[in-house]
Scaffold this motif. Structure first.
Motif, PDB file in Angstrom:
ATOM      1  N   MET A 135      35.281  26.614  -7.526  1.00 19.02           N
ATOM      2  CA  MET A 135      36.510  25.727  -7.327  1.00 19.02           C
ATOM      3  C   MET A 135      35.895  24.433  -6.716  1.00 19.02           C
ATOM      4  O   MET A 135      35.272  24.376  -5.817  1.00 19.02           O
ATOM      5  N   ALA A 136      36.658  23.370  -7.334  1.00 15.57           N
ATOM      6  CA  ALA A 136      36.227  22.188  -7.121  1.00 15.57           C
ATOM      7  C   ALA A 136      36.974  21.825  -5.735  1.00 15.57           C
ATOM      8  O   ALA A 136      37.883  22.396  -5.278  1.00 15.57           O
ATOM      9  N   PRO A 137      36.477  20.781  -4.867  1.00 15.33           N
ATOM     10  CA  PRO A 137      37.396  20.406  -3.534  1.00 15.33           C
ATOM     11  C   PRO A 137      38.689  20.282  -3.798  1.00 15.33           C
ATOM     12  O   PRO A 137      39.016  19.507  -5.082  1.00 15.33           O
ATOM     13  N   ALA A 138      39.475  20.390  -2.882  1.00 15.60           N
ATOM     14  CA  ALA A 138      40.845  19.957  -3.060  1.00 15.60           C
ATOM     15  C   ALA A 138      41.150  18.997  -1.560  1.00 15.60           C
ATOM     16  O   ALA A 138      40.662  19.216  -0.619  1.00 15.60           O
ATOM     17  N   PHE A 139      42.318  18.023  -1.760  1.00 16.90           N
ATOM     18  CA  PHE A 139      42.487  17.152  -0.783  1.00 16.90           C
ATOM     19  C   PHE A 139      44.140  17.062  -0.684  1.00 16.90           C
ATOM     20  O   PHE A 139      44.598  16.933  -1.738  1.00 16.90           O
ATOM     21  N   ILE A 140      44.579  16.963   0.596  1.00 20.64           N
ATOM     22  CA  ILE A 140      45.911  16.888   0.710  1.00 20.64           C
ATOM     23  C   ILE A 140      46.250  15.286   0.838  1.00 20.64           C
ATOM     24  O   ILE A 140      45.729  14.841   1.813  1.00 20.64           O
ATOM     25  N   ILE A 141      47.158  14.890   0.137  1.00 14.47           N
ATOM     26  CA  ILE A 141      47.607  13.175   0.503  1.00 14.47           C
ATOM     27  C   ILE A 141      49.067  13.508   1.205  1.00 14.47           C
ATOM     28  O   ILE A 141      49.955  13.846   0.587  1.00 14.47           O
ATOM     29  N   THR A 142      48.955  12.831   2.395  1.00 15.10           N
ATOM     30  CA  THR A 142      50.168  12.925   3.253  1.00 15.10           C
ATOM     31  C   THR A 142      50.631  11.535   3.815  1.00 15.10           C
ATOM     32  O   THR A 142      49.465  10.945   3.821  1.00 15.10           O
ATOM     33  N   GLY A 143      51.802  11.120   4.399  1.00 12.64           N
ATOM     34  CA  GLY A 143      51.911   9.981   4.839  1.00 12.64           C
ATOM     35  C   GLY A 143      52.619   9.947   6.083  1.00 12.64           C
ATOM     36  O   GLY A 143      53.324  11.128   6.748  1.00 12.64           O
ATOM     37  N   THR A 144      52.438   8.894   6.944  1.00 15.13           N
ATOM     38  CA  THR A 144      53.172   8.786   8.147  1.00 15.13           C
ATOM     39  C   THR A 144      54.926   8.838   8.075  1.00 15.13           C
ATOM     40  O   THR A 144      55.403   8.744   8.995  1.00 15.13           O
ATOM     41  N   ASP A 145      55.198   8.209   7.051  1.00 22.87           N
ATOM     42  CA  ASP A 145      56.815   8.222   6.503  1.00 22.87           C
ATOM     43  C   ASP A 145      57.082   8.151   5.101  1.00 22.87           C
ATOM     44  O   ASP A 145      55.838   8.218   4.303  1.00 22.87           O
ATOM     45  N   THR A 146      58.047   8.135   4.811  1.00 23.12           N
ATOM     46  CA  THR A 146      58.525   7.992   3.256  1.00 23.12           C
ATOM     47  C   THR A 146      58.460   6.662   2.770  1.00 23.12           C
ATOM     48  O   THR A 146      58.534   5.747   3.722  1.00 23.12           O
ATOM     49  N   ASP A 147      58.118   6.541   1.301  1.00 22.65           N
ATOM     50  CA  ASP A 147      57.978   5.109   0.595  1.00 22.65           C
ATOM     51  C   ASP A 147      56.869   3.966   1.440  1.00 22.65           C
ATOM     52  O   ASP A 147      57.302   2.848   1.570  1.00 22.65           O
ATOM     53  N   ILE A 148      55.730   4.645   1.551  1.00 25.44           N
ATOM     54  CA  ILE A 148      54.775   3.855   2.292  1.00 25.44           C
ATOM     55  C   ILE A 148      53.682   3.768   1.133  1.00 25.44           C
ATOM     56  O   ILE A 148      52.699   2.779   1.361  1.00 25.44           O
ATOM     57  N   GLY A 149      53.864   4.187  -0.179  1.00 23.69           N
ATOM     58  CA  GLY A 149      53.065   3.968  -1.187  1.00 23.69           C
ATOM     59  C   GLY A 149      51.940   5.216  -1.348  1.00 23.69           C
ATOM     60  O   GLY A 149      51.125   5.039  -1.850  1.00 23.69           O
ATOM     61  N   LYS A 150      52.357   6.462  -0.773  1.00 26.77           N
ATOM     62  CA  LYS A 150      51.529   7.549  -0.966  1.00 26.77           C
ATOM     63  C   LYS A 150      51.225   8.002  -2.323  1.00 26.77           C
ATOM     64  O   LYS A 150      50.286   8.496  -2.536  1.00 26.77           O
ATOM     65  N   THR A 151      52.200   7.717  -3.159  1.00 22.24           N
ATOM     66  CA  THR A 151      52.148   8.201  -4.650  1.00 22.24           C
ATOM     67  C   THR A 151      50.911   7.269  -5.315  1.00 22.24           C
ATOM     68  O   THR A 151      50.356   7.652  -6.122  1.00 22.24           O
TER      69      THR A 151
ATOM     70  N   LEU B 106      42.926  22.897   4.180  1.00 23.66           N
ATOM     71  CA  LEU B 106      42.200  21.757   3.369  1.00 23.66           C
ATOM     72  C   LEU B 106      42.244  20.423   3.919  1.00 23.66           C
ATOM     73  O   LEU B 106      43.150  20.215   5.069  1.00 23.66           O
ATOM     74  N   PRO B 107      41.359  19.790   3.628  1.00 25.07           N
ATOM     75  CA  PRO B 107      41.430  18.461   4.551  1.00 25.07           C
ATOM     76  C   PRO B 107      42.239  17.415   4.038  1.00 25.07           C
ATOM     77  O   PRO B 107      42.847  17.479   2.811  1.00 25.07           O
ATOM     78  N   VAL B 108      43.057  16.562   4.987  1.00 28.05           N
ATOM     79  CA  VAL B 108      44.133  15.682   4.803  1.00 28.05           C
ATOM     80  C   VAL B 108      43.686  14.458   4.754  1.00 28.05           C
ATOM     81  O   VAL B 108      42.789  13.881   5.646  1.00 28.05           O
ATOM     82  N   ILE B 109      44.185  13.571   3.780  1.00 30.37           N
ATOM     83  CA  ILE B 109      44.052  11.989   3.677  1.00 30.37           C
ATOM     84  C   ILE B 109      45.296  11.532   4.256  1.00 30.37           C
ATOM     85  O   ILE B 109      46.337  12.057   3.545  1.00 30.37           O
ATOM     86  N   LEU B 110      45.531  10.765   5.336  1.00 29.90           N
ATOM     87  CA  LEU B 110      46.569  10.429   5.791  1.00 29.90           C
ATOM     88  C   LEU B 110      46.966   8.917   5.494  1.00 29.90           C
ATOM     89  O   LEU B 110      46.040   8.131   5.899  1.00 29.90           O
ATOM     90  N   CYS B 111      47.908   8.603   4.737  1.00 31.52           N
ATOM     91  CA  CYS B 111      48.467   7.397   4.224  1.00 31.52           C
ATOM     92  C   CYS B 111      49.339   6.556   5.343  1.00 31.52           C
ATOM     93  O   CYS B 111      50.236   7.280   5.796  1.00 31.52           O
ATOM     94  N   ALA B 112      48.974   5.350   5.450  1.00 34.57           N
ATOM     95  CA  ALA B 112      49.863   4.670   6.354  1.00 34.57           C
ATOM     96  C   ALA B 112      50.126   3.217   5.968  1.00 34.57           C
ATOM     97  O   ALA B 112      49.324   2.587   5.295  1.00 34.57           O
ATOM     98  N   ARG B 113      51.147   2.717   6.322  1.00 34.55           N
ATOM     99  CA  ARG B 113      51.321   1.103   6.186  1.00 34.55           C
ATOM    100  C   ARG B 113      50.287   0.404   7.177  1.00 34.55           C
ATOM    101  O   ARG B 113      49.969   0.830   8.200  1.00 34.55           O
ATOM    102  N   SER B 114      49.874  -0.777   6.661  1.00 31.45           N
ATOM    103  CA  SER B 114      48.795  -1.507   7.643  1.00 31.45           C
ATOM    104  C   SER B 114      49.659  -2.254   8.549  1.00 31.45           C
ATOM    105  O   SER B 114      49.047  -2.605   9.452  1.00 31.45           O
ATOM    106  N   GLY B 115      51.081  -2.575   8.618  1.00 31.19           N
ATOM    107  CA  GLY B 115      51.625  -3.504   9.422  1.00 31.19           C
ATOM    108  C   GLY B 115      52.340  -2.722  10.439  1.00 31.19           C
ATOM    109  O   GLY B 115      51.996  -2.117  11.007  1.00 31.19           O
TER     110      GLY B 115
END
Length: 212
Positions: free
Chosen positions: A1-17, A124-133
């Motif tokens: 099976m190929a690797p899998a990654f979870i994309i999550t965010g610090t909040d909603t509407d931060i550009g995670k999609t 699974l490993p998590v990639i955490l998305c966040a605003r820069s500002g």
């Protein structure tokens, strides 16, 4: 099976999609959004298809599609739907799999299950998305602390928006995690632009797969 990654965010509407779209097209991977809450007419899966231009076989169907743009537990209650955690199994994928969560880490999936509980089960490993500002230091460090408390592996951080060098430096110094990528404000969200954003803002070897 190929690797899998979870994309999550610090909040909603931060550009995670958008981040999910960039990583999916950059890895030529598959995408899965387990729970869609709101936007029934144009789901995140449909958006990722449009943004990436990838064919249908790169997408797994949602396990639950809920009409209200609310936390999954409440959206499901209002529709009389029972979200059964045992049905939320990670699909078997022959390509790198990008799994996009719903909102932040402590979003309730049911009255007895937080999203972070689900991530812990998946292991699974998590990639955490966040605003820069402004505000990102607090929200990001809190999210990292929550993941560390569950011993969930953090692949790295993705900062979205205009670059703020000291915010980035502060988060990395306090947390010790890796910077996986940076995504500027993008005027063009077509497949070619997303590929450029991946190759200019990410290092494919951070994902531990063969470069394509």
């Amino acid at each position: 099976m190929a690797p899998a990654f979870i994309i999550t965010g610090t909040d909603t509407d931060i550009g995670k999609t958008v981040a999910s779209a960039i990583i999916t097209v950059g890895l030529h991977g598959n995408y899965w959004k387990p729970i869609q809450a709101g936007n029934q007419e144009f789901t995140d899966t449909q958006m990722i298809k449009q943004l990436t231009g990838l064919p249908d076989d790169h997408f797994f169907p949602e396990s639950y599609i809920l009409s209200q743009p609310l936390s999954p537990h409440r959206a499901a209650e209002l529709e009389g739907i029972e979200i059964r955690p045992e049905t939320l199994r990670v699909p078997v994928s022959r390509r790198p799999l990008i799994i996009e969560g719903a909102g932040g880490l402590l979003v309730p999936i049911t009255r007895n299950l937080l999203q972070i509980d689900l991530f812990e089960r998946w292991n699974l490993p998590v990639i955490l998305c966040a605003r820069s500002g402004l505000g990102t230091i607090n929200h990001t460090l809190l999210s990292i602390e929550a993941l560390n408390n569950r011993n969930i592996k953090i692949l790295g951080l993705v900062l979205i928006g205009e670059k703020h060098a000291d915010n980035l430096r502060t988060i990395l110094e306090y947390s010790g995690i890796n910077l996986t990528g940076q995504i500027p404000v993008l005027e063009d969200l077509g497949p070619a632009a997303l590929k450029r954003a991946f190759h200019s803002g990410f290092n494919i070897y951070d994902f531990d797969i063969n470069a394509r």
